[in-house]
Motif scaffolding. Structure first.
Motif, PDB file in Angstrom:
ATOM      1  N   HIS A 178       0.829  -1.209   0.000  1.00  0.00           N
ATOM      2  CA  HIS A 178       0.000   0.000   0.000  1.00  0.00           C
ATOM      3  C   HIS A 178       0.861   1.255   0.000  1.00  0.00           C
ATOM      4  N   GLU A 179       1.915   1.233   0.814  1.00  0.00           N
ATOM      5  CA  GLU A 179       2.791   2.396   0.864  1.00  0.00           C
ATOM      6  C   GLU A 179       3.462   2.626  -0.497  1.00  0.00           C
ATOM      7  N   GLN A 180       3.824   1.510  -1.192  1.00  0.00           N
ATOM      8  CA  GLN A 180       4.442   1.649  -2.533  1.00  0.00           C
ATOM      9  C   GLN A 180       3.461   2.287  -3.520  1.00  0.00           C
ATOM     10  N   GLN A 181       2.196   1.826  -3.485  1.00  0.00           N
ATOM     11  CA  GLN A 181       1.182   2.412  -4.381  1.00  0.00           C
ATOM     12  C   GLN A 181       0.961   3.874  -4.060  1.00  0.00           C
ATOM     13  N   VAL A 182       0.936   4.182  -2.755  1.00  0.00           N
ATOM     14  CA  VAL A 182       0.756   5.597  -2.369  1.00  0.00           C
ATOM     15  C   VAL A 182       1.918   6.430  -2.882  1.00  0.00           C
ATOM     16  N   GLN A 183       3.138   5.874  -2.771  1.00  0.00           N
ATOM     17  CA  GLN A 183       4.308   6.610  -3.270  1.00  0.00           C
ATOM     18  C   GLN A 183       4.228   6.841  -4.771  1.00  0.00           C
TER      19      GLN A 183
ATOM     20  N   LYS B 186       3.211  10.537  -9.343  1.00  0.00           N
ATOM     21  CA  LYS B 186       2.441  10.996 -10.491  1.00  0.00           C
ATOM     22  C   LYS B 186       1.837  12.363 -10.237  1.00  0.00           C
ATOM     23  N   PHE B 187       1.271  12.504  -9.028  1.00  0.00           N
ATOM     24  CA  PHE B 187       0.685  13.804  -8.691  1.00  0.00           C
ATOM     25  C   PHE B 187       1.744  14.902  -8.722  1.00  0.00           C
TER      26      PHE B 187
ATOM     27  N   GLU C 128       4.481  14.891 -10.490  1.00  0.00           N
ATOM     28  CA  GLU C 128       4.866  15.140 -11.899  1.00  0.00           C
ATOM     29  C   GLU C 128       3.837  16.042 -12.577  1.00  0.00           C
ATOM     30  N   LYS C 129       2.541  15.735 -12.357  1.00  0.00           N
ATOM     31  CA  LYS C 129       1.491  16.574 -12.947  1.00  0.00           C
ATOM     32  C   LYS C 129       1.540  17.984 -12.390  1.00  0.00           C
ATOM     33  N   GLU C 130       1.821  18.076 -11.112  1.00  0.00           N
ATOM     34  CA  GLU C 130       1.896  19.403 -10.497  1.00  0.00           C
ATOM     35  C   GLU C 130       3.056  20.198 -11.090  1.00  0.00           C
ATOM     36  N   ASN C 131       4.171  19.486 -11.353  1.00  0.00           N
ATOM     37  CA  ASN C 131       5.320  20.169 -11.961  1.00  0.00           C
ATOM     38  C   ASN C 131       4.964  20.677 -13.369  1.00  0.00           C
ATOM     39  N   ARG C 132       4.266  19.816 -14.136  1.00  0.00           N
ATOM     40  CA  ARG C 132       3.853  20.226 -15.488  1.00  0.00           C
ATOM     41  C   ARG C 132       2.944  21.439 -15.435  1.00  0.00           C
ATOM     42  N   ILE C 133       2.005  21.395 -14.500  1.00  0.00           N
ATOM     43  CA  ILE C 133       1.064  22.525 -14.389  1.00  0.00           C
ATOM     44  C   ILE C 133       1.819  23.796 -14.030  1.00  0.00           C
ATOM     45  N   GLN C 134       2.773  23.663 -13.128  1.00  0.00           N
ATOM     46  CA  GLN C 134       3.558  24.846 -12.735  1.00  0.00           C
ATOM     47  C   GLN C 134       4.367  25.369 -13.930  1.00  0.00           C
ATOM     48  N   GLN C 135       4.918  24.389 -14.743  1.00  0.00           N
ATOM     49  CA  GLN C 135       5.688  24.804 -15.923  1.00  0.00           C
ATOM     50  C   GLN C 135       4.802  25.537 -16.921  1.00  0.00           C
TER      51      GLN C 135
END
Length: 506
Positions: free
Chosen positions: A59-64, A69-70, A72-79
């Motif tokens: 579960h911890e691996q899936q959460v990580q 992913k979140f 990475e998406k946040e970085n793209r949005i910021q870019q």
């Protein structure tokens, strides 16, 4: 297994100690069972803890992974947000620059309007001063200037046009001479003169008597069937066939050849052979037409036009063979059209067909150029070809550049030394007029002009005219020829009325 052992021990130990032993064994068995149960619980707890730890780790691996992913998406949005901010800043900068340019442009327009107003004011002042000095208004001065410029321009233009016209005339004459000379040099042909007689050679003079027949019946039948005068004189091993129509002479020559070869010479056989030969000559005419069109590379002609082309082989124009003349004109037209950058195929087609009006099946009272044009139109030739045929003697107006080419090439072909004889054309026309004049009378079946036009033989139907009427017909024809025609010497009119009785033995 335990109980069996206990039983055995009890049996061995005896009755008193059996109970004690059993109790001891039972007590130890419970303890062992409890210990075993406790051990099983511990093992199960351990297994459960291990599974929990594994599930927790998964579960911890899936959460990580989701957090990654979140992130990475946040970085793209910021870019993207940064890029949009940059673009917005660029747009704002350009908007500011445009606004500044607009303000500068408006200032320049204001200055320009001011200067324009000043210039108009100065122009009006200068114009008023010029009008005061010259004593003319601006419109009057403009008109005078325009008139002077017009006169000068007209003078210059006329001089320029005259120079161009003179140069064009010199160049055109030179170019036209070059084209015509090249065309004549590139197209070489033979000269051929048509005669009005054909000499039929025989092996011996004995055959002359068989051709003449008893009381001349064979030669009369042959002349009546072919329309050719057959001259049997003292010329050794030769018989002269005289007729202005080459087709008739050819039919008579071939018929005589077959009759002499076969040996059976009598009126019935003569008629049979003449009819057969006439059909052969018609087939030969069609074959000559087809061969000519193939040799010339002309395709798609109507079959009737092909027949008329073949018929030209047996016609002459001012003593010049008509088919040879037409082939020569076609080659000249193709060469000249190529020199001038025009369609050589259309020019060759028009050149070959330009004289088909001279070989019609009937003889309408029309110039041969007009008649040829109508025949071409009837058989769906191109408008350029039809116009060139009709206008090569200026009967109709020329509508394309092909028409003058055909006219010039026709003149070139006829102007060669020895190509034509005017007297032959007039002679043939006179003989045709003689035949046509006599053919107009009722009851006349056939008419033949023989002996170079000095005799006209008229064959009438025995069921239409009696013997007395034949004499009257001969007199009427002679009177009409004397009144309406011009001819040298005299013309003998012979009216032939023949009665035949035909029956068949079965």
């Amino acid at each position: 297994m335990i109980y069996i052992l206990v039983g055995l021990v009890a049996l061995i130990a005896g009755g008193g100690g059996v109970y004690l032993i059993l109790m001891s064994v039972q007590k130890r068995t419970k303890q062992d069972a409890l210990a075993e149960i406790e051990l099983m619980k511990k093992n199960q707890l351990i297994e459960v803890k291990e599974k929990f730890i594994a599930l927790k780790a998964e579960h911890e691996q899936q959460v990580q992974q989701r957090n990654a992913k979140f992130q990475e998406k946040e970085n793209r949005i910021q870019q993207r947000e940064m890029q949009l901010n940059q673009k917005q800043s660029e747009v704002q900068r350009k908007s500011n620059e445009a606004e500044a340019l607009r303000e500068v442009h408006e200032q320049q327009l204001t200055i320009l309007e001011k200067k324009k107003s000043e210039l108009d004011h100065l122009t009006r002042q200068a114009q008023e001063q010029l009008e005061t000095i010259s004593g003319l208004s601006a419109d009057q001065a403009r008109e005078k200037l325009v008139e002077s410029l017009k006169d000068e321009a007209k003078t210059n233009a006329m001089s320029y046009i005259n120079d161009i016209m003179e140069e064009a005339k010199m160049t055109a004459n030179k170019e036209a001479k070059r084209v015509i000379i090249n065309t004549i040099q590139r197209v070489a042909t033979e000269s051929a003169i048509e005669n009005s007689v054909t000499v039929f050679h025989i092996e011996s003079d004995e055959i002359k008597g068989r051709i003449i027949g008893r009381e001349g019946r064979n030669i009369r039948a042959l002349e009546a069937a072919t329309g050719v005068e057959i001259i049997v004189d003292d010329t050794p091993e030769a018989i002269v066939l005289s007729a202005f129509d080459p087709v008739r002479r050819e039919i008579a020559r071939l018929s005589l050849h077959q009759l002499v070869t076969d040996g059976r010479i009598h009126p019935a056989r003569i008629e049979e052979v003449v009819n057969k030969v006439r059909k052969q000559v018609e087939d030969e005419i069609i074959e000559v037409g087809k061969r000519t069109t193939i040799d010339m590379g002309i395709h798609g002609l109507h079959p009737e036009l092909i027949r008329l082309v073949g018929k030209m082989k047996y016609r002459s124009s001012y003593g010049q063979n008509l088919l040879q003349h037409s082939r020569e004109v076609a080659n000249l037209c193709a060469t000249m059209a190529s020199e001038l950058g025009l369609n050589a195929k259309v020019a060759k087609r028009a050149g070959l067909l330009h004289d088909i009006g001279k070989v019609p099946d009937d003889e309408p009272e029309l110039p041969h150029a007009i008649l040829g044009m109508r025949l071409a139109e009837k058989y769906k030739e191109k408008p350029q070809v039809c116009n060139a045929i009709g206008s090569h003697h200026d009967e109709v107006e020329m509508e394309s550049l092909i028409a003058p080419i055909v006219q010039v090439c026709d003149a070139i072909s006829g102007a060669r030394p020895g190509a034509r004889r005017e007297i032959v054309e007039a002679y043939i026309k006179r003989l045709k007029d003689l035949e046509n004049l006599a053919a107009q009378y009722p009851g006349v079946v056939k008419t033949y002009a023989i002996q170079a036009g000095r005799e006209l033989r008229v064959i009438v139907g025995a069921d239409k005219i009696d013997d007395k009427e034949t004499e009257l017909l001969s007199f009427d024809i002679a009177k009409k020829i004397q009144d309406e025609m011009t001819y040298p010497g005299q013309v003998k009119i012979t009216v032939i009325r023949e009665t035949r009785a035909v029956s068949y033995a079965k």
